[in-house]
Write an enzyme that holds these catalytic residues in place. Sequence first.
Site, short mmCIF file in Angstrom:
data_model
loop_
_atom_site.label_atom_id
_atom_site.label_comp_id
_atom_site.label_asym_id
_atom_site.label_seq_id
_atom_site.Cartn_x
_atom_site.Cartn_y
_atom_site.Cartn_z
N ASN A 3 13.29 38.68 -27.91
CA ASN A 3 12.58 38.93 -26.66
C ASN A 3 11.72 37.71 -26.32
O ASN A 3 11.55 36.82 -27.15
CB ASN A 3 11.75 40.22 -26.77
N CYS A 6 8.71 36.90 -26.37
CA CYS A 6 7.63 36.53 -27.29
C CYS A 6 8.17 35.63 -28.39
O CYS A 6 7.50 34.70 -28.81
CB CYS A 6 7.02 37.76 -27.94
N GLU A 43 8.22 36.01 -31.41
CA GLU A 43 7.58 36.14 -32.72
C GLU A 43 7.98 37.42 -33.45
O GLU A 43 7.73 37.55 -34.63
CB GLU A 43 6.05 36.08 -32.58
#
Length: 277
Positions: free
Chosen positions: A7, A9, A11
């Site tokens: 996604n 992010c 992370e």
Amino acid sequence: ARINASNPCSEYMFLDDSACNLASLNLMKFVGPGGEFDVEAFRHACDTVILAQEIIVDNASYPTEKIAQNSHDFRPLGLGFANLGAMLMSLGIPYDSPAGRDWAGAITAVMCGQAYLTSARIAASVGTCPGYAVNEESFLDVIRMHGQAVANIDKTHIPGNLYQAAEACWRDAYALGEQAGFRNAQTTVIAPTGTIGFMMDCDTTGIEPDLALVKYKKLVGGGMIKIVNNTVPAALFKLGYNNDQVDAIVSYIDATGTIEGAPGIKPEHRPVFDCSF
């Protein structure tokens, strides 16, 4: 060609076509003048920001219908922190040390445990996310395992109230989650905080150590700014140096860009100021 990617992010790995709302806390804001970490203030901040992020899920715009659907079905959030490196330095703790890792583990445990506890509190009030019921058993397993992992933190390296809070957050998150479920499939993520770290006056970004005690940043419109680590004096005072010694060491760093060879610095204290450069 189809690209398999995380996604936005990046992370944490999550569902395809998903997004999360990010927010980061500056850890130095929770360190008092005596070097004590305000655990209750930190828990309160996590609680407040998770609630705010949860509200944003329904008020945000999403680039595609599928991303919007997954965001509403699973309601993933990304609460994180910045300035860990500066916080450890201010406490006189080397970043690359067992104590540094135990501090990082305990603070992360409190943040994530409190986030899921808040998520369970929200679920008790307004219901779980639509994707929760089908994943309930494995979801609770994950919460339980996180709680058990707190025992891997060496409590001799950190304040007692910080360790107790880590235990309590996860214990309470599991207990309430068993009854009420959870509102959010994910709650925390350590983002790089490159830009917002500067906006929050952080000496270090995300979970990283300091890049260098003196940094130079090129500006988009041309020119360059010099950024000097402001945590060094606090760390030196914490380690027992007096005003004259601190002034001499800081002046040396300002002139040379390093603490190596600074007047009066004790060899055993140098690891506190180690940087990734």
